[in-house]
Design a protein around this motif. Structure first.
Motif, PDB file in Angstrom:
ATOM      1  N   PHE A  40       0.825  -1.204   0.000  1.00 31.93           N
ATOM      2  CA  PHE A  40       0.000   0.000   0.000  1.00 31.93           C
ATOM      3  C   PHE A  40       0.865   1.262   0.000  1.00 31.93           C
ATOM      4  CE2 PHE A  40      -1.968   3.319   2.698  1.00 31.93           C
ATOM      5  CZ  PHE A  40      -3.039   3.658   1.883  1.00 31.93           C
ATOM      6  N   LEU A  41       1.907   1.274   0.839  1.00 31.15           N
ATOM      7  CA  LEU A  41       2.785   2.433   0.887  1.00 31.15           C
ATOM      8  C   LEU A  41       3.593   2.584  -0.389  1.00 31.15           C
ATOM      9  CD1 LEU A  41       4.119   2.209   4.571  1.00 31.15           C
ATOM     10  CD2 LEU A  41       2.242   3.609   3.687  1.00 31.15           C
ATOM     11  N   ALA A  42       3.910   1.473  -1.020  1.00 33.45           N
ATOM     12  CA  ALA A  42       4.680   1.522  -2.269  1.00 33.45           C
ATOM     13  C   ALA A  42       3.820   1.963  -3.441  1.00 33.45           C
ATOM     14  CB  ALA A  42       5.297   0.154  -2.558  1.00 33.45           C
ATOM     15  N   ASN A  43       2.521   1.655  -3.383  1.00 33.08           N
ATOM     16  CA  ASN A  43       1.628   1.974  -4.505  1.00 33.08           C
ATOM     17  C   ASN A  43       0.316   2.593  -4.012  1.00 33.08           C
ATOM     18  OD1 ASN A  43       3.190   0.537  -6.781  1.00 33.08           O
ATOM     19  ND2 ASN A  43       2.922  -1.099  -5.270  1.00 33.08           N
ATOM     20  N   SER A 105       4.360   8.093   8.097  1.00 32.37           N
ATOM     21  CA  SER A 105       5.592   7.518   7.572  1.00 32.37           C
ATOM     22  C   SER A 105       5.765   6.100   8.110  1.00 32.37           C
ATOM     23  CB  SER A 105       6.786   8.380   7.991  1.00 32.37           C
ATOM     24  OG  SER A 105       6.911   8.378   9.407  1.00 32.37           O
ATOM     25  N   ALA A 106       6.656   5.348   7.472  1.00 27.89           N
ATOM     26  CA  ALA A 106       6.893   3.962   7.884  1.00 27.89           C
ATOM     27  C   ALA A 106       7.360   3.859   9.338  1.00 27.89           C
ATOM     28  CB  ALA A 106       7.891   3.309   6.934  1.00 27.89           C
ATOM     29  N   PRO A 107       8.311   4.687   9.797  1.00 24.61           N
ATOM     30  CA  PRO A 107       8.704   4.573  11.208  1.00 24.61           C
ATOM     31  C   PRO A 107       7.549   4.854  12.159  1.00 24.61           C
ATOM     32  CG  PRO A 107      10.321   5.846   9.983  1.00 24.61           C
ATOM     33  CD  PRO A 107       9.144   5.659   9.075  1.00 24.61           C
ATOM     34  N   PHE A 310       1.756  27.064  23.547  1.00 26.13           N
ATOM     35  CA  PHE A 310       2.004  26.895  22.114  1.00 26.13           C
ATOM     36  C   PHE A 310       1.651  25.468  21.729  1.00 26.13           C
ATOM     37  CE2 PHE A 310       5.337  25.306  19.094  1.00 26.13           C
ATOM     38  CZ  PHE A 310       4.861  25.947  17.943  1.00 26.13           C
ATOM     39  N   VAL A 311       1.002  25.299  20.590  1.00 22.80           N
ATOM     40  CA  VAL A 311       0.657  23.962  20.118  1.00 22.80           C
ATOM     41  C   VAL A 311       1.206  23.743  18.720  1.00 22.80           C
ATOM     42  CG1 VAL A 311      -1.609  24.680  19.205  1.00 22.80           C
ATOM     43  CG2 VAL A 311      -1.200  22.278  19.759  1.00 22.80           C
ATOM     44  N   VAL A 312       1.733  22.542  18.488  1.00 22.88           N
ATOM     45  CA  VAL A 312       2.162  22.114  17.164  1.00 22.88           C
ATOM     46  C   VAL A 312       1.766  20.656  17.006  1.00 22.88           C
ATOM     47  CG1 VAL A 312       4.470  21.469  17.956  1.00 22.88           C
ATOM     48  CG2 VAL A 312       4.106  22.030  15.542  1.00 22.88           C
ATOM     49  N   ASN A 313       1.357  20.273  15.805  1.00 25.37           N
ATOM     50  CA  ASN A 313       0.869  18.914  15.558  1.00 25.37           C
ATOM     51  C   ASN A 313       1.856  18.107  14.715  1.00 25.37           C
ATOM     52  OD1 ASN A 313      -1.480  19.494  16.906  1.00 25.37           O
ATOM     53  ND2 ASN A 313      -2.822  19.375  15.128  1.00 25.37           N
ATOM     54  N   PRO A 314       2.631  17.228  15.324  1.00 28.64           N
ATOM     55  CA  PRO A 314       3.476  16.349  14.511  1.00 28.64           C
ATOM     56  C   PRO A 314       2.689  15.496  13.525  1.00 28.64           C
ATOM     57  CG  PRO A 314       4.225  16.353  16.785  1.00 28.64           C
ATOM     58  CD  PRO A 314       2.917  17.091  16.760  1.00 28.64           C
ATOM     59  N   HIS A 315       1.403  15.257  13.801  1.00 29.43           N
ATOM     60  CA  HIS A 315       0.628  14.446  12.859  1.00 29.43           C
ATOM     61  C   HIS A 315       0.212  15.236  11.625  1.00 29.43           C
ATOM     62  CE1 HIS A 315      -3.205  15.645  15.248  1.00 29.43           C
ATOM     63  NE2 HIS A 315      -3.318  16.192  14.060  1.00 29.43           N
ATOM     64  N   LYS A 316       0.458  16.540  11.597  1.00 34.83           N
ATOM     65  CA  LYS A 316       0.110  17.305  10.394  1.00 34.83           C
ATOM     66  C   LYS A 316       1.241  17.308   9.372  1.00 34.83           C
ATOM     67  CE  LYS A 316      -3.612  20.586  11.265  1.00 34.83           C
ATOM     68  NZ  LYS A 316      -4.093  20.238  12.600  1.00 34.83           N
ATOM     69  N   TRP A 317       2.444  17.657   9.815  1.00 28.04           N
ATOM     70  CA  TRP A 317       3.501  17.867   8.819  1.00 28.04           C
ATOM     71  C   TRP A 317       4.839  17.338   9.314  1.00 28.04           C
ATOM     72  CZ3 TRP A 317       4.980  23.392   6.680  1.00 28.04           C
ATOM     73  CH2 TRP A 317       5.508  23.280   5.400  1.00 28.04           C
ATOM     74  N   LEU A 318       4.772  16.421  10.252  1.00 25.46           N
ATOM     75  CA  LEU A 318       5.995  15.800  10.740  1.00 25.46           C
ATOM     76  C   LEU A 318       5.907  14.284  10.602  1.00 25.46           C
ATOM     77  CD1 LEU A 318       8.512  17.256  11.756  1.00 25.46           C
ATOM     78  CD2 LEU A 318       7.864  16.652  14.072  1.00 25.46           C
ATOM     79  N   VAL A 376       9.913   8.449  14.653  1.00 26.09           N
ATOM     80  CA  VAL A 376       9.999   9.316  13.464  1.00 26.09           C
ATOM     81  C   VAL A 376      11.209  10.241  13.568  1.00 26.09           C
ATOM     82  CG1 VAL A 376       8.884  11.235  12.255  1.00 26.09           C
ATOM     83  CG2 VAL A 376       7.553   9.213  12.880  1.00 26.09           C
ATOM     84  N   ILE A 377      11.376  10.894  14.721  1.00 23.86           N
ATOM     85  CA  ILE A 377      12.495  11.816  14.887  1.00 23.86           C
ATOM     86  C   ILE A 377      13.819  11.091  14.740  1.00 23.86           C
ATOM     87  CG2 ILE A 377      13.667  13.349  16.516  1.00 23.86           C
ATOM     88  CD1 ILE A 377      10.923  14.078  17.654  1.00 23.86           C
ATOM     89  N   ARG A 378      13.918   9.903  15.326  1.00 25.28           N
ATOM     90  CA  ARG A 378      15.167   9.152  15.245  1.00 25.28           C
ATOM     91  C   ARG A 378      15.430   8.649  13.828  1.00 25.28           C
ATOM     92  NH1 ARG A 378      16.642   4.912  19.766  1.00 25.28           N
ATOM     93  NH2 ARG A 378      18.554   5.095  18.535  1.00 25.28           N
ATOM     94  N   ALA A 379      14.385   8.187  13.151  1.00 30.29           N
ATOM     95  CA  ALA A 379      14.583   7.587  11.825  1.00 30.29           C
ATOM     96  C   ALA A 379      15.007   8.616  10.780  1.00 30.29           C
ATOM     97  CB  ALA A 379      13.302   6.883  11.383  1.00 30.29           C
TER      98      ALA A 379
END
Length: 493
Positions: A40-43, A105-107, A310-318, A376-379
């Motif tokens: 699915f991720l590949a296609n 993302s995969a990680p 302050f709020v930031v959403n890693p699920h939006k653009w991270l 995600v941050i580590r990968a």
């Protein structure tokens, strides 16, 4: 999810009627699912990005009552493919340009898998020390990636809507109104509370005020300038006018990346006004704040270190699977004072410096969301994350250039990040005609199944939005959107 070596799941289930599926069966189907996810991720483009079903169609395909006996995993997964997938709008599709595009993302997916298997409740430090300590550490990593100074306490909520509501509740607590103990109803000593934000602020500010009993009519939407940024001079005037009427200005919400246009409010100037008037300043950087991981874009958070929250959403653009919203506060003790409630059955012998994250919001149960963010941050690392966001911003500028270079098309707002507001605007057409034409263009493009765009209104004008944010989006996907838009304009015009 077909494959050789199928197992009669119902027969195997019968052998463990009072327990879970056998571990070997889990491993077998787990491998099949991981293989399916990998394909699915590949296609991802093999599925239409926007679900091609009618309202009620999915529900009609499902039984009205639950099964009496357990069914095989083969049957369940077959129904997933034939009955559920057709009703999925694919946010992980590289052609998803609607709203604020997100991607897992995969990680992050692997982190979610591990978190589901561990199935911990991170309400107390004791209920999973690693979950609490990893959350605090991962959010401090994120703070550093964003270029924010020390002194912030971060914890994870599900969405920015909850994070913003908690920030407003903290503002109310900081005002010393004794609302926690006495409530707000029937109090003649309690003035009308006022919250200020831009006319382009996210609706979560309004919903937070509604939920907290502040009232929708007491959210003051400050007009914006020509670039859709809150006007500090009008904010100052509104605060003074409310004080003169006997109201109590409570908080102001500035935005780093507004929902419609991704404009950046002048946070530093707003912070000065908030401080002069003893208002709590909350900054909504749910989408745009993420861009600060790019060193040359750090300026988008200018002044945020002067804010209270302050709020930031890693699920939006991270690239972290939804849901994962990071709320940072300068005075964590105020948030804790607003929400901490520890009945006897939740008391533990551990004392400070142990943190019990249940104290910082309304929810007792807390998922292990930090695991996927940490992975995600580590990968990808700081450089990898920055490069991916930098590429998205470059694609948005390229798309904006295509629009500006085409006759009868126009970009209608600045492009500070990876979202472009634009429209088809042939000369001589009225606003009503332009809205009808652009609506037809949007419908036509979204029907293609290749891309999915959204719209908004700016100063009464109907405009289209293309938001780039998926980790798998390439220039060819943006070019396909532009091709479909131009063809649809030719048909709709």
């Amino acid at each position: 999810m077909s494959g050789e070596g199928r197992v009669a799941g119902s027969d195997r289930l019968e052998a463990t009627a009072f327990g879970d599926l056998p571990p070997d069966l889990f491993v077998e189907y787990g491998k099949r699912l991981v293989e399916w996810i990998g394909e699915f991720l590949a296609n991802p483009e093999r599925y239409p990005v926007l679900a091609q079903v009618k309202p009620g169609e999915i529900a009609a395909s499902l039984p009205a009552s639950p099964p009496v006996r357990g069914e095989s995993l083969d049957a369940i997964l077959a129904d997933f493919e034939t009955k559920i997938l057709p009703g999925i709008t694919h946010w992980n599709h590289p052609g998803f340009f609607a709203y604020f595009s997100i991607s897992a993302s995969a990680p992050g997916i692997l982190g979610e898998l591990l978190a589901s298997a561990l199935n911990v409740n991170a309400m107390l430090w004791r209920t999973s020390p690693a979950a609490t300590e990893l959350e605090l550490r991962a959010l401090d990593w994120l703070r550093q990636l964003l270029g924010l100074g020390p002194g912030w306490h971060g914890h994870i909520n599900d969405t920015a809507s909850i994070s913003t509501m908690l920030a407003l509740a903290a503002a109310r607590e900081a005002a010393g109104l004794d609302v926690r103990q006495r409530g707000m109803a029937g109090r003649v000593d309690l003035p009308v509370l006022r919250v200020y934000c831009s006319e382009h602020a996210h609706s979560s500010v309004d919903k937070g005020a509604i939920t907290l009993g502040i009232g929708h009519e007491n959210v003051v939407h400050i007009p914006a300038d020509a670039e859709f940024r809150m006007r500090p001079d009008l904010l100052r005037e509104a605060i003074a006018a409310d004080r003169a009427r006997g109201m109590l200005p409570l908080a102001v919400v500035a935005t780093a990346g507004t929902t419609s246009t991704t404009s950046i409010d002048p946070v530093r100037e707003i912070a000065g006004i908030a401080r002069e008037n003893n208002l709590w300043l909350h900054v909504d950087g749910a989408y745009g704040g993420t861009a600060a991981v790019v060193p040359e874009l750090r300026g988008v958070l200018d002044g945020v270190d002067l804010a209270d929250s302050f709020v930031v959403n890693p699920h939006k653009w991270l690239f972290t699977p939804i849901d994962c919203s990071a709320l940072y506060v300068k005075r964590a003790e105020i948030v804790k004072r607003a929400f901490s409630l520890v009945p006897e059955y939740l008391t533990t012998r551990e004392q400070a410096p142990v943190e019990n994250l249940m104290d910082y919001g309304v929810q007792l149960g807390r998922r292990f969301r930090a695991l996927k963010l940490w992975m995600v941050i580590r990968a990808f690392g700081a450089e990898g994350l920055a490069e991916r966001i930098r590429a998205h911003c470059a694609l948005a500028r390229k798309f904006a250039g295509w629009v500006e270079g085409e006759r009868d098309w126009e970009v209608v707002a600045p492009v500070p990040f990876s979202t472009v507001c634009f429209r088809y605007a042939p000369a001589g057409a009225s606003e009503a005609e332009l809205e009808a034409i652009n609506t037809r263009i949007l419908d036509r493009v979204n029907e293609s199944g290749s891309v999915f765009l959204s719209h908004t209104k700016l100063n009464g004008r109907y405009v289209l939005r293309l938001a780039i944010g998926n980790i798998r989006t390439e220039e060819r996907h943006v070019a396909e959107a532009w091709r479909l838009l131009r063809n649809a304009a030719g048909d709709a015009g």
